[in-house]
Design an enzyme around this catalytic site. Structure first.
Site, PDB file in Angstrom:
ATOM      1  N   HIS A  30      -7.442  -4.964  -1.172  1.00 25.90           N
ATOM      2  CA  HIS A  30      -6.258  -4.066  -0.744  1.00 25.90           C
ATOM      3  C   HIS A  30      -5.412  -5.014   0.054  1.00 25.90           C
ATOM      4  CE1 HIS A  30      -4.086  -0.621  -0.475  1.00 25.90           C
ATOM      5  NE2 HIS A  30      -4.142  -0.845   0.869  1.00 25.90           N
ATOM      6  N   SER A  58       0.761  -1.203   0.019  1.00 30.26           N
ATOM      7  CA  SER A  58      -0.007   0.110   0.092  1.00 30.26           C
ATOM      8  C   SER A  58       0.846   1.253  -0.062  1.00 30.26           C
ATOM      9  CB  SER A  58      -0.983  -0.031   1.152  1.00 30.26           C
ATOM     10  OG  SER A  58      -1.845   1.006   1.117  1.00 30.26           O
ATOM     11  N   ASP A  95       2.801  23.795  -1.729  1.00 34.90           N
ATOM     12  CA  ASP A  95       4.363  23.800  -2.412  1.00 34.90           C
ATOM     13  C   ASP A  95       5.187  22.468  -2.006  1.00 34.90           C
ATOM     14  OD1 ASP A  95       4.813  24.162   0.401  1.00 34.90           O
ATOM     15  OD2 ASP A  95       5.869  25.587   0.238  1.00 34.90           O
TER      16      ASP A  95
END
Length: 433
Positions: free
Chosen positions: A409, A148, A356
C-alpha cells in the site's frame, strides 16, 4: 463554482526550490456558499527556474492526515517537479485547515451538532474545496495525484468537476464506487490474514512471541507513556506495519524489544512501550478514526463494519491461535482506550449510525469519462483490495491500469519516483516510463 477567498502566506527559498504558503476561505457547505466558512491551507513547491509550471495537486491518504511537510524534494515529489509545480493540500479538518480534534470539536456545540459538522469532511467536500481553490488561483484545468484515500478524492473529483481536470494519477486508491463498507473489510481481512502468514513465515520466532505479548497484556497491567493501559487488542494495531514493503521488517525489530527482566519479573520494556504508544495513538489524526468507515458511506450506516466483520470471521481475536495483527481497521473500543479519542466517543457513535450519506461518485459521469487517468492496483494491498480496485478501474472510461505485485500500500512512499514516472508514461506514451 465560486472561487475561494485567497491570501498568500510566507515564501521560503531552499536551494533550488520555493515553498509558498497559501490560505483559502471556503464554504463549510458548498451547497450554501453564503453560509459559514472554514480555512484551508496549502503549500506550493516549485522550482526557481519554473515558477509558472502547470499545477499538480496532491491528495494524501487518510482520511484525516495532513499533507507532507517536505524537507527537500524526494521520491514522487522530486519526479513531479520536473514537469509541475506542486500544491500540497491540507484537506479540511487536517493540519492547518480548520483542524478537528477533541480540543476543537466541542466548539461546534453538542454531539449531534458535532456530527452534523463532521458530515462535511468527506471526499465530496474536499474536492469542492480544491475546485474553488483552482478558481482562486486562476488555474487552467490542473493535474491531480491521489494516494490511498486521495484516490477516493480523485474519483469524486472526476465525478463532479471533470472540467477542472487535465489528467489524474491514482496510487493504491481505487476504492469501491458503490456498496456497503462490509465488502471492503471482507476482502481486506482476507488479504491481511495472508500478509500475517507471510510475515510469520519470514520471522517464525515472532508468532510465539506475539502470542506471549498478547497473553501477558491480558494478565498484567502495562501502561503506555501517556498513562493508559495497553490492551491485547490494541497491541494488534501494530499490523499497520504490514501495509508496507520494508516496514514489515520494522515490526520484527519492534517485537524484539518487547520484554525485559525486572525485580517484578518479565515486563514490557520502556523502549517497546514508547514505540508502541506512537503507533497506536490517534492524537495526531483523530479525524481518521472518526471518519474512516464513513469515507465509504453512501446511503447506509457503517455500523462499525470492521468490528462486525472481524467478529464474523473469528480469527482476529487477540487470543486467536495463530495470533494475527489487524490493519487499519477502526474498532469502537479504540474510543474507550485512546485518550485522544475518548472525548469523541459519542460523536463517533453518531457517525457510525448515520444512514443518509450522500453519494460520493457519479457512476454515469465516470462511465463517460474523458479525462486521462492512470492508476495502480497492487496485488497484495491489504487496505485497498486488488479485486475491488479492478472493478472500479473498469467503471472509469479510459482509465489505464498498472497492476503489479512489486509494491504494497505504501508504494508511493517507498518508490515514488518510479511509480510516478511509470504512471506519467502511461498517460503520455501509452506505456510505462
Amino acid at each position: 463554482m465560486n472561487p475561494a477567498q485567497h491570501r498568500l502566506g510566507q515564501t521560503h527559498s531552499r536551494e533550488e526550490h520555493l515553498y509558498r504558503e497559501h490560505w483559502f476561505s471556503v464554504p463549510l457547505d458548498h451547497q450554501k456558499p453564503e453560509g459559514e466558512t472554514i480555512e484551508v491551507f496549502a503549500r506550493e513547491v516549485s522550482r526557481h527556474d519554473a515558477p509558472e509550471a502547470p499545477w499538480i495537486v496532491y491528495f494524501q491518504g487518510g482520511p484525516g492526515h495532513r499533507a507532507d511537510r517536505p524537507l527537500a524534494p524526494s521520491g514522487w515529489l522530486k519526479e513531479a517537479l520536473k514537469d509541475y509545480r506542486v500544491l500540497l493540500l491540507d484537506q479540511r479538518g487536517t493540519g492547518l485547515s480548520s483542524p478537528i480534534n477533541q480540543q476543537t470539536l466541542p466548539l461546534r456545540g453538542d454531539t449531534q451538532q458535532q456530527a452534523n459538522y463532521l458530515s462535511f469532511f468527506r471526499a465530496d467536500s474536499i474536492v469542492a474545496d480544491a475546485e474553488a481553490i483552482r478558481f482562486a488561483l486562476n488555474s487552467e484545468p490542473w493535474s491531480i495525484l491521489g494516494q490511498s484515500f486521495g484516490g477516493f478524492c480523485s474519483l469524486s473529483y472526476l465525478s463532479f468537476y471533470p472540467e477542472g481536470l487535465r489528467e489524474v494519477f491514482i496510487t493504491a486508491g481505487l476504492g469501491p464506487l458503490q456498496g456497503h463498507p462490509d465488502q471492503v473489510y471482507r476482502a481486506t481481512y482476507q488479504r491481511t490474514a495472508a500478509r500475517n502468514d507471510e510475515y510469520f513465515e519470514r520471522y517464525p520466532e515472532d508468532q510465539p512471541l506475539a502470542q506471549r505479548i498478547a497473553q501477558h497484556l491480558s494478565q498484567v497491567i502495562e501502561l503506555l507513556p501517556t498513562g493508559e493501559r495497553l490492551s491485547a487488542h490494541r497491541f494488534q494495531m501494530l499490523g499497520s506495519f504490514l501495509g508496507g514493503n520494508s516496514r514489515i521488517d520494522g515490526l520484527h525489530y519492534l517485537l524484539e524489544d518487547a520484554f525485559v527482566e525486572t525485580p517484578a519479573g518479565l515486563r514490557l520494556s520502556d523502549a517497546f512501550l514508547a514505540q508502541v504508544s506512537s503507533i497506536v495513538s490517534y492524537a495526531q489524526n483523530p479525524l481518521y478514526a472518526v471518519l474512516h468507515e464513513a469515507c465509504y458511506g453512501q446511503g447506509a450506516a457503517s455500523n462499525w463494519s470492521a468490528a462486525r466483520i472481524a467478529a464474523e470471521r473469528g480469527d482476529f481475536a487477540p487470543d486467536s491461535i495463530p495470533f494475527r495483527f489487524t490493519g487499519e481497521a477502526i474498532m469502537p473500543w479504540y474510543f474507550d482506550e485512546d485518550p485522544a479519542l475518548q472525548p469523541l466517543q459519542e460523536v463517533a457513535e453518531l457517525i457510525a449510525q448515520k444512514d443518509d450519506w450522500p453519494d460520493l461518485y457519479d457512476l454515469d459521469q465516470l462511465a463517460h469519462n474523458q479525462v486521462p487517468v492512470a492508476a495502480t492496483a497492487y496485488f497484495d494491498d491489504i487496505y485497498v483490495d486488488h479485486g475491488l480496485a479492478v472493478q472500479t478501474a473498469r467503471a472509469v472510461q479510459g482509465l489505464q491500469l498498472w497492476e503489479t505485485g512489486e509494491y504494497h500500500h505504501d508504494g508511493l512512499r517507498a518508490d515514488g519516483e518510479k511509480i510516478f514516472a511509470t504512471l506519467r508514461g502511461l498517460l503520455r506514451n501509452g506505456s510505462p516510463g
